[in-house]
Design an enzyme around this catalytic site. Sequence first.
Site, PDB file in Angstrom:
ATOM      1  N   CYS A 124      39.361  32.885  16.980  1.00  0.00           N
ATOM      2  CA  CYS A 124      38.164  32.340  18.327  1.00  0.00           C
ATOM      3  C   CYS A 124      36.817  32.535  17.327  1.00  0.00           C
ATOM      4  O   CYS A 124      35.914  32.088  17.935  1.00  0.00           O
ATOM      5  CB  CYS A 124      38.279  33.414  19.132  1.00  0.00           C
ATOM      6  SG  CYS A 124      39.879  33.362  19.722  1.00  0.00           S
ATOM      7  N   ASN A 181      39.935  30.493  27.573  1.00  0.00           N
ATOM      8  CA  ASN A 181      40.014  30.648  26.096  1.00  0.00           C
ATOM      9  C   ASN A 181      40.566  29.573  25.688  1.00  0.00           C
ATOM     10  O   ASN A 181      41.648  29.423  25.233  1.00  0.00           O
ATOM     11  CB  ASN A 181      40.479  32.114  26.186  1.00  0.00           C
ATOM     12  CG  ASN A 181      40.324  32.391  24.718  1.00  0.00           C
ATOM     13  OD1 ASN A 181      39.721  31.797  23.727  1.00  0.00           O
ATOM     14  ND2 ASN A 181      40.605  33.714  24.177  1.00  0.00           N
ATOM     15  N   HIS A 222      31.667  33.773  22.505  1.00  0.00           N
ATOM     16  CA  HIS A 222      33.068  33.414  22.728  1.00  0.00           C
ATOM     17  C   HIS A 222      33.752  33.692  24.032  1.00  0.00           C
ATOM     18  O   HIS A 222      33.140  34.691  24.746  1.00  0.00           O
ATOM     19  CB  HIS A 222      34.099  34.143  21.799  1.00  0.00           C
ATOM     20  CG  HIS A 222      35.430  33.776  21.917  1.00  0.00           C
ATOM     21  ND1 HIS A 222      36.082  32.666  22.173  1.00  0.00           N
ATOM     22  CD2 HIS A 222      36.600  34.566  21.828  1.00  0.00           C
ATOM     23  CE1 HIS A 222      37.143  32.687  22.417  1.00  0.00           C
ATOM     24  NE2 HIS A 222      37.660  33.722  22.345  1.00  0.00           N
TER      25      HIS A 222
HETATM   26  O1  UT7 Z   1      40.118  35.334  22.544  1.00  0.00           O
HETATM   27  C1  UT7 Z   1      40.228  36.315  21.453  1.00  0.00           C
HETATM   28  C2  UT7 Z   1      40.903  37.753  22.119  1.00  0.00           C
HETATM   29  N1  UT7 Z   1      41.398  37.877  23.093  1.00  0.00           N
HETATM   30  C3  UT7 Z   1      40.896  38.515  24.380  1.00  0.00           C
HETATM   31  O2  UT7 Z   1      39.667  39.013  24.032  1.00  0.00           O
HETATM   32  C4  UT7 Z   1      41.363  38.949  25.402  1.00  0.00           C
HETATM   33  C5  UT7 Z   1      40.901  40.337  25.710  1.00  0.00           C
HETATM   34  N2  UT7 Z   1      41.792  41.125  26.709  1.00  0.00           N
HETATM   35  C6  UT7 Z   1      41.712  40.623  28.348  1.00  0.00           C
HETATM   36  O3  UT7 Z   1      40.955  39.777  28.381  1.00  0.00           O
HETATM   37  C7  UT7 Z   1      42.474  41.547  29.013  1.00  0.00           C
HETATM   38  O4  UT7 Z   1      42.774  42.462  28.674  1.00  0.00           O
HETATM   39  C8  UT7 Z   1      43.709  40.715  29.901  1.00  0.00           C
HETATM   40  C9  UT7 Z   1      42.802  39.485  30.685  1.00  0.00           C
HETATM   41  C10 UT7 Z   1      44.442  40.257  28.947  1.00  0.00           C
HETATM   42  C11 UT7 Z   1      44.160  41.979  30.870  1.00  0.00           C
HETATM   43  O5  UT7 Z   1      43.352  42.268  31.584  1.00  0.00           O
HETATM   44  P1  UT7 Z   1      43.504  43.919  31.788  1.00  0.00           P
HETATM   45  O6  UT7 Z   1      42.339  44.446  32.902  1.00  0.00           O
HETATM   46  O7  UT7 Z   1      43.322  44.422  30.401  1.00  0.00           O
HETATM   47  O8  UT7 Z   1      44.892  44.238  32.174  1.00  0.00           O
HETATM   48  P2  UT7 Z   1      45.952  44.969  31.996  1.00  0.00           P
HETATM   49  O9  UT7 Z   1      46.618  44.548  30.638  1.00  0.00           O
HETATM   50  O10 UT7 Z   1      45.678  46.467  31.724  1.00  0.00           O
HETATM   51  O11 UT7 Z   1      46.905  44.745  32.946  1.00  0.00           O
HETATM   52  C12 UT7 Z   1      46.805  45.371  34.234  1.00  0.00           C
HETATM   53  C13 UT7 Z   1      47.907  44.925  35.209  1.00  0.00           C
HETATM   54  C14 UT7 Z   1      49.462  45.298  34.665  1.00  0.00           C
HETATM   55  O12 UT7 Z   1      49.874  45.923  35.418  1.00  0.00           O
HETATM   56  P3  UT7 Z   1      50.542  47.438  35.790  1.00  0.00           P
HETATM   57  O13 UT7 Z   1      51.269  47.438  34.381  1.00  0.00           O
HETATM   58  O14 UT7 Z   1      49.232  47.942  35.959  1.00  0.00           O
HETATM   59  O15 UT7 Z   1      51.524  47.250  36.981  1.00  0.00           O
HETATM   60  C15 UT7 Z   1      49.805  43.766  34.192  1.00  0.00           C
HETATM   61  O16 UT7 Z   1      51.209  43.781  34.096  1.00  0.00           O
HETATM   62  O17 UT7 Z   1      47.999  43.749  35.366  1.00  0.00           O
HETATM   63  C16 UT7 Z   1      49.264  43.006  35.085  1.00  0.00           C
HETATM   64  N3  UT7 Z   1      48.832  41.909  34.745  1.00  0.00           N
HETATM   65  C17 UT7 Z   1      48.959  40.618  35.751  1.00  0.00           C
HETATM   66  N4  UT7 Z   1      49.080  40.479  37.033  1.00  0.00           N
HETATM   67  C18 UT7 Z   1      49.026  39.355  37.706  1.00  0.00           C
HETATM   68  C19 UT7 Z   1      48.874  41.119  33.470  1.00  0.00           C
HETATM   69  N5  UT7 Z   1      48.729  39.840  33.704  1.00  0.00           N
HETATM   70  C20 UT7 Z   1      48.717  39.402  34.960  1.00  0.00           C
HETATM   71  C21 UT7 Z   1      48.782  38.373  35.373  1.00  0.00           C
HETATM   72  N6  UT7 Z   1      48.700  38.188  36.906  1.00  0.00           N
HETATM   73  N7  UT7 Z   1      48.327  37.160  35.042  1.00  0.00           N
END
Ligand code: UT7
Length: 325
Positions: free
Chosen positions: A113, A282, A252
């Site tokens: 990225c 992204n 980004h």
């Molecule tokens: O481009 C280069 C690098 N990439 C990035 O910078 C991405 C960086 N990371 C992020 O943007 C975020 O971490 C995400 C958007 C990927 C995830 O958001 P988060 O707030 O960190 O969520 P999480 O991974 O802590 O997950 C929270 C909950 C989980 O459920 P439980 O375990 O709390 O029950 C996930 O299973 O959200 C759930 N979850 C979803 N729910 C509905 C994860 N993806 C989804 C989804 N829809 N698509």
Amino acid sequence: MKKIGIIGVGEYLPKKVLSNADLEKMVDTSDEWITTRTGIKKRRIALPEEASSDLATNAAKDALKNSGLKAQDLELIIVATITPDMQFPSTACIVQAKLGAKKAVCFDISAACAGFVYAIITAQQFIARGAYKNALVIGSEVLSTVTDWKDRNTCVLFGDGAGAAVLAEVRSGGILSTYLGSDGSLAELLMVPAGGSRTPASHKTIDKRLHYIKMQGNEVFKLAVKIMADAAQSALKQAGLECADIDLVIPHQANIRIIMAMAKRLGLPSSKIYLNIEEYGNMSSASTAAALCGAVKRNRIKKGDIVLLDAFGAGLVWGACLIKW
Ligand code: UT7
């Protein structure tokens, strides 16, 4: 000291739109979750016959048109991509042939990225030391080909697209300062595990879905906020400028919460941040490239403005570049 600036920008976004509502039919997710957790509403998806070089060539033609240069004038082409047409030859060579840019020296950069920022800074070095008069720099990705459409943790994030910039010596303004960083000890946080020499493609790797993006999103999120803010500060310090001097940040576009947390750390109002994440998601190296083009075309950047390009990605890698427009 030569002043090197951007003399033309371009973009290409595939026509097909994939909305959050469409994703609700594919995985267990909701428009509400995607919008509030990431800021993404839609993303573009390339046609099966469209590869990175096709998107890149279209963006390049757009950038060449508004730079006033012709393809035959180009002396250097750098394509930043993690979704090259194939392992080799480079996508840059394929773009060269499509454009008819016979004189250009061509190579790809793999900096995920942050690829577009890495490529801009690389091109600047070649022009500054007099090796080449100009350069075409492209960020182009068909991330839909490495996205696991069964994994809700990642498939809601990515999209396809390309952006391009033409660099040359300028009379006023130009690149003021640059900053790059890498930390390979964090490589496992974000990767496509198979398909390279470590784990070549096999029936087993396909069955295990190892040709798709694997990400520890939460870890990357926390690092990204700090890394992007620190990179901005380093570039500012080098140029002898303050955050308040920045007119527009082109960050980004991985997650709106990362971008806004970074802005808060820098004390920058959201009005100084350019966003295209809602529309395109992204697009890795193409995100900053298309955002820069979008900002120019929407008159968000005026002559004399101080613009900050700021990106991070898999590697981990990061980079910032301050430009006086
Ligand atoms: O481009 C280069 C690098 N990439 C990035 O910078 C991405 C960086 N990371 C992020 O943007 C975020 O971490 C995400 C958007 C990927 C995830 O958001 P988060 O707030 O960190 O969520 P999480 O991974 O802590 O997950 C929270 C909950 C989980 O459920 P439980 O375990 O709390 O029950 C996930 O299973 O959200 C759930 N979850 C979803 N729910 C509905 C994860 N993806 C989804 C989804 N829809 N698509």
